[in-house]
Design a protein around this motif. Structure first.
Motif, PDB file in Angstrom:
ATOM      1  N   GLU A  67       0.833  -1.195   0.000  1.00  0.00           N
ATOM      2  CA  GLU A  67       0.000   0.000   0.000  1.00  0.00           C
ATOM      3  C   GLU A  67       0.870   1.248   0.000  1.00  0.00           C
ATOM      4  O   GLU A  67       1.876   1.297   0.691  1.00  0.00           O
ATOM      5  N   SER A  68       0.430   2.240  -0.760  1.00  0.00           N
ATOM      6  CA  SER A  68       1.015   3.578  -0.688  1.00  0.00           C
ATOM      7  C   SER A  68      -0.120   4.528  -0.339  1.00  0.00           C
ATOM      8  O   SER A  68      -0.988   4.794  -1.167  1.00  0.00           O
ATOM      9  N   VAL A  69      -0.102   5.005   0.908  1.00  0.00           N
ATOM     10  CA  VAL A  69      -1.156   5.905   1.374  1.00  0.00           C
ATOM     11  C   VAL A  69      -0.881   7.292   0.817  1.00  0.00           C
ATOM     12  O   VAL A  69       0.192   7.859   1.014  1.00  0.00           O
ATOM     13  N   LEU A  70      -1.874   7.829   0.112  1.00  0.00           N
ATOM     14  CA  LEU A  70      -1.753   9.147  -0.493  1.00  0.00           C
ATOM     15  C   LEU A  70      -2.285  10.241   0.411  1.00  0.00           C
ATOM     16  O   LEU A  70      -1.695  11.313   0.520  1.00  0.00           O
ATOM     17  N   PHE A  71      -3.448   9.968   1.038  1.00  0.00           N
ATOM     18  CA  PHE A  71      -4.109  10.975   1.864  1.00  0.00           C
ATOM     19  C   PHE A  71      -4.867  10.325   3.014  1.00  0.00           C
ATOM     20  O   PHE A  71      -5.290   9.180   2.914  1.00  0.00           O
ATOM     21  N   PHE A  72      -5.071  11.112   4.054  1.00  0.00           N
ATOM     22  CA  PHE A  72      -6.007  10.787   5.110  1.00  0.00           C
ATOM     23  C   PHE A  72      -7.100  11.845   5.065  1.00  0.00           C
ATOM     24  O   PHE A  72      -6.841  13.005   4.742  1.00  0.00           O
ATOM     25  N   SER A  73      -8.318  11.445   5.384  1.00  0.00           N
ATOM     26  CA  SER A  73      -9.449  12.377   5.416  1.00  0.00           C
ATOM     27  C   SER A  73     -10.203  12.176   6.717  1.00  0.00           C
ATOM     28  O   SER A  73     -10.404  11.035   7.148  1.00  0.00           O
ATOM     29  N   PHE A  74     -10.646  13.297   7.305  1.00  0.00           N
ATOM     30  CA  PHE A  74     -11.274  13.260   8.617  1.00  0.00           C
ATOM     31  C   PHE A  74     -12.610  14.009   8.605  1.00  0.00           C
ATOM     32  O   PHE A  74     -13.034  14.531   7.579  1.00  0.00           O
ATOM     33  N   GLU A  75     -13.228  14.082   9.795  1.00  0.00           N
ATOM     34  CA  GLU A  75     -14.490  14.798   9.931  1.00  0.00           C
ATOM     35  C   GLU A  75     -14.400  16.185   9.303  1.00  0.00           C
ATOM     36  O   GLU A  75     -13.356  16.825   9.356  1.00  0.00           O
ATOM     37  N   ASP A  76     -15.518  16.609   8.721  1.00  0.00           N
ATOM     38  CA  ASP A  76     -15.632  17.943   8.139  1.00  0.00           C
ATOM     39  C   ASP A  76     -14.768  18.110   6.897  1.00  0.00           C
ATOM     40  O   ASP A  76     -14.333  19.206   6.564  1.00  0.00           O
ATOM     41  N   GLU A  77     -14.485  17.004   6.203  1.00  0.00           N
ATOM     42  CA  GLU A  77     -13.723  17.055   4.959  1.00  0.00           C
ATOM     43  C   GLU A  77     -14.463  16.280   3.874  1.00  0.00           C
ATOM     44  O   GLU A  77     -15.307  15.440   4.158  1.00  0.00           O
ATOM     45  N   TRP A  78     -14.101  16.586   2.641  1.00  0.00           N
ATOM     46  CA  TRP A  78     -14.693  15.957   1.462  1.00  0.00           C
ATOM     47  C   TRP A  78     -13.721  14.948   0.864  1.00  0.00           C
ATOM     48  O   TRP A  78     -12.512  15.141   0.910  1.00  0.00           O
ATOM     49  N   ILE A  79     -14.276  13.901   0.257  1.00  0.00           N
ATOM     50  CA  ILE A  79     -13.470  12.919  -0.477  1.00  0.00           C
ATOM     51  C   ILE A  79     -14.142  12.715  -1.830  1.00  0.00           C
ATOM     52  O   ILE A  79     -15.357  12.521  -1.902  1.00  0.00           O
ATOM     53  N   CYS A  80     -13.327  12.712  -2.885  1.00  0.00           N
ATOM     54  CA  CYS A  80     -13.860  12.410  -4.208  1.00  0.00           C
ATOM     55  C   CYS A  80     -12.719  12.043  -5.136  1.00  0.00           C
ATOM     56  O   CYS A  80     -11.714  12.742  -5.197  1.00  0.00           O
ATOM     57  N   ASP A  81     -12.866  10.947  -5.851  1.00  0.00           N
ATOM     58  CA  ASP A  81     -11.967  10.604  -6.945  1.00  0.00           C
ATOM     59  C   ASP A  81     -12.541  11.322  -8.162  1.00  0.00           C
ATOM     60  O   ASP A  81     -13.469  10.839  -8.814  1.00  0.00           O
ATOM     61  N   ILE A  82     -12.025  12.493  -8.436  1.00  0.00           N
ATOM     62  CA  ILE A  82     -12.628  13.400  -9.421  1.00  0.00           C
ATOM     63  C   ILE A  82     -12.704  12.773 -10.809  1.00  0.00           C
ATOM     64  O   ILE A  82     -13.733  12.857 -11.482  1.00  0.00           O
ATOM     65  N   GLU A  83     -11.649  12.133 -11.239  1.00  0.00           N
ATOM     66  CA  GLU A  83     -11.647  11.542 -12.579  1.00  0.00           C
ATOM     67  C   GLU A  83     -12.708  10.458 -12.714  1.00  0.00           C
ATOM     68  O   GLU A  83     -13.437  10.396 -13.698  1.00  0.00           O
TER      69      GLU A  83
END
Length: 189
Positions: A67-83
């Motif tokens: 695994e290569s972790v790119l990002f962490f996301s937490f409460e009050d944040e957005w996640i989207c694979d835009i492509e």
């Protein structure tokens, strides 16, 4: 129930009660257990997601299975694979809950409908894209210009209240160092 979402949106654009109702009518509330996948690499299942509670990691699985972790996301944040979301291409990332989480999600059809109903949401979308682009640029520059120790210190400073949610395996992957080297870094700070 969605107060955090409304506050997040209203930091960028004002919402009338009618705007808010239109949004609530298009989103879906989901609870995910720890280790549940929100998105699986090479799938076509993409949503735009807002985190009400919990934490996620976005990562790729390399050809050798690591695994290569790119990002962490937490409460009050957005996640989207835009492509994947906007262009209907297979996703390049896995997105996995690293703790029990509560999210709201929207699919592309409902998002496009919301843009028609509440055109000022396009301003929010532009602001989110700008923030996402800045975040990616910062991550790239940090990786190229800072030592592992400095990246660790910056991460723990920026996410001081979240660091305990991330295990050493995920954090070392994010920093691009071995688990052993991360342990050495932690001992020196």
């Amino acid at each position: 129930m969605y107060n955090l979402l409304r506050q997040n949106i209203e930091r960028k654009i004002p919402l009338s009660d009618a705007d808010w109702k239109a949004i609530v009518d298009k989103i879906k509330f989901v609870k995910l257990k720890k280790n549940t996948f929100l998105q699986v690499q090479d799938s076509n299942n993409a949503h735009e997601v807002f985190i009400l509670k919990g934490a996620f990691k976005t990562y790729i699985l390399n050809e050798n299975g690591t695994e290569s972790v790119l990002f962490f996301s937490f409460e009050d944040e957005w996640i989207c694979d835009i492509e994947c979301f906007y262009h209907q291409k297979p996703t390049k990332y896995n997105i996995q809950a690293i703790e029990d989480s509560e999210i709201v999600l929207i699919d592309k059809t409902n998002k496009m409908s919301l843009f028609e109903q509440v055109p000022k949401l396009i301003q929010l979308y532009i602001a989110l894209l700008e923030k996402n682009n800045n975040h990616i640029e910062e991550r790239l520059l940090d990786t190229l210009n800072k030592t592992s120790k400095q990246r660790y210190l910056d991460f723990t400073k920026k996410y001081s209240h979240k660091t305990n949610k991330i295990n050493n395996k995920n954090l070392s992957s994010y920093l691009g160092v071995s688990h052993e080297f991360l342990s050495k870094i932690k001992k020196t700070v």
